[in-house]
Design a protein around this motif. Structure first.
Motif, PDB file in Angstrom:
ATOM      1  N   GLY A  45       0.816  -1.199   0.000  1.00  0.00           N
ATOM      2  CA  GLY A  45       0.000   0.000   0.000  1.00  0.00           C
ATOM      3  C   GLY A  45       0.846   1.243   0.000  1.00  0.00           C
ATOM      4  N   LYS A  46       0.226   2.335   0.330  1.00  0.00           N
ATOM      5  CA  LYS A  46       0.882   3.629   0.375  1.00  0.00           C
ATOM      6  C   LYS A  46       0.635   4.233   1.744  1.00  0.00           C
ATOM      7  CE  LYS A  46       1.887   7.521  -2.407  1.00  0.00           C
ATOM      8  NZ  LYS A  46       2.764   7.491  -3.508  1.00  0.00           N
ATOM      9  N   LEU A  47       1.657   4.808   2.309  1.00  0.00           N
ATOM     10  CA  LEU A  47       1.603   5.390   3.638  1.00  0.00           C
ATOM     11  C   LEU A  47       1.858   6.888   3.511  1.00  0.00           C
ATOM     12  CD1 LEU A  47       1.778   5.034   6.795  1.00  0.00           C
ATOM     13  CD2 LEU A  47       4.226   4.727   6.464  1.00  0.00           C
ATOM     14  N   GLY A  48       1.000   7.689   4.116  1.00  0.00           N
ATOM     15  CA  GLY A  48       1.197   9.127   4.165  1.00  0.00           C
ATOM     16  C   GLY A  48       1.435   9.552   5.597  1.00  0.00           C
ATOM     17  N   PHE A  49       2.329  10.502   5.813  1.00  0.00           N
ATOM     18  CA  PHE A  49       2.591  10.964   7.171  1.00  0.00           C
ATOM     19  C   PHE A  49       2.910  12.447   7.159  1.00  0.00           C
ATOM     20  CE2 PHE A  49       6.494   9.301   5.390  1.00  0.00           C
ATOM     21  CZ  PHE A  49       7.451  10.258   5.683  1.00  0.00           C
ATOM     22  N   LYS A  50       2.603  13.100   8.288  1.00  0.00           N
ATOM     23  CA  LYS A  50       2.857  14.522   8.435  1.00  0.00           C
ATOM     24  C   LYS A  50       3.112  14.803   9.903  1.00  0.00           C
ATOM     25  CE  LYS A  50       1.068  19.050   7.179  1.00  0.00           C
ATOM     26  NZ  LYS A  50       2.333  19.569   6.783  1.00  0.00           N
ATOM     27  N   GLY A  56       5.400  13.432   4.241  1.00  0.00           N
ATOM     28  CA  GLY A  56       5.711  12.751   3.002  1.00  0.00           C
ATOM     29  C   GLY A  56       4.848  11.531   2.811  1.00  0.00           C
ATOM     30  N   SER A  57       5.249  10.732   1.869  1.00  0.00           N
ATOM     31  CA  SER A  57       4.547   9.495   1.585  1.00  0.00           C
ATOM     32  C   SER A  57       5.570   8.434   1.230  1.00  0.00           C
ATOM     33  CB  SER A  57       3.538   9.673   0.449  1.00  0.00           C
ATOM     34  OG  SER A  57       4.210   9.974  -0.754  1.00  0.00           O
ATOM     35  N   ALA A  58       5.166   7.206   1.361  1.00  0.00           N
ATOM     36  CA  ALA A  58       6.053   6.094   1.047  1.00  0.00           C
ATOM     37  C   ALA A  58       5.218   4.928   0.548  1.00  0.00           C
ATOM     38  CB  ALA A  58       6.848   5.679   2.282  1.00  0.00           C
ATOM     39  N   ASN A  59       5.791   4.176  -0.355  1.00  0.00           N
ATOM     40  CA  ASN A  59       5.199   2.911  -0.749  1.00  0.00           C
ATOM     41  C   ASN A  59       5.565   1.905   0.335  1.00  0.00           C
ATOM     42  OD1 ASN A  59       4.135   3.700  -3.335  1.00  0.00           O
ATOM     43  ND2 ASN A  59       6.253   3.854  -3.997  1.00  0.00           N
ATOM     44  N   LEU A  60       4.634   1.025   0.651  1.00  0.00           N
ATOM     45  CA  LEU A  60       4.807   0.095   1.759  1.00  0.00           C
ATOM     46  C   LEU A  60       4.635  -1.331   1.270  1.00  0.00           C
ATOM     47  CD1 LEU A  60       4.754  -0.611   4.884  1.00  0.00           C
ATOM     48  CD2 LEU A  60       2.292  -0.277   4.721  1.00  0.00           C
ATOM     49  N   GLN A  61       5.583  -2.185   1.643  1.00  0.00           N
ATOM     50  CA  GLN A  61       5.470  -3.631   1.435  1.00  0.00           C
ATOM     51  C   GLN A  61       5.756  -4.272   2.788  1.00  0.00           C
ATOM     52  OE1 GLN A  61       8.228  -4.819  -1.588  1.00  0.00           O
ATOM     53  NE2 GLN A  61       7.117  -3.794  -3.211  1.00  0.00           N
TER      54      GLN A  61
END
Length: 139
Positions: A45-50, A56-61
């Motif tokens: 999935g995709k993870l967003g954080f602030k 930022g955002s990151a792709n997650l496995q």
């Protein structure tokens, strides 16, 4: 005439079909036990954080194998690849040539700048409340 008979036949057949009702009354304890039994799974999935300092955002496995997990986070276009491996008590994070060893929560905070309840996440992604976090009604 043939069309009328065909339409009447189809209406009769459709009215005789029966689908058993779907039961939504499954016992919560049984459902929770079934979900908790999943100890090997993968998540992409995709993870967003602030945070006040950054976002930022990151792709997650995420691969989970019983108590051991492997999280791979990568930014847009694969930039900033981070690998976190561990269990509930300790983890190591590989970011480029640097390796960090600490608790899962502290490593996640180092990467995102946010306090992330890593242990609780493995419960939440299965749709279960974390035994280590207070219930909403307890707050």
């Amino acid at each position: 005439m043939k069309a009328s008979i065909l339409l009447l036949s189809l209406t009769f057949i459709a009215s005789c079909s029966h689908q058993p009702p779907i039961s939504h009354t499954k016992d919560w304890n049984q459902h929770r036990a079934e979900l908790a039994a999943f100890d090997q799974w993968q998540l992409r999935g995709k993870l967003g954080f602030k945070s006040p300092e950054r976002g930022g955002s990151a792709n997650l496995q995420w691969s989970q194998n019983q108590q051991h997990y492997q999280l791979r986070l990568s930014g847009p276009m694969g930039v900033g690849n981070v690998l976190i491996q561990g269990d509930q008590t300790s983890a190591q994070m590989q970011q480029g040539d640097q390796r960090y060893v600490d608790s899962p929560e502290l490593l996640a905070a180092r990467f995102t700048g946010l306090p992330i309840p890593v242990d609780a996440l493995s419960w939440w992604v299965r749709g279960l409340p974390s035994p280590s976090m207070p219930k909403a009604m307890d707050l």
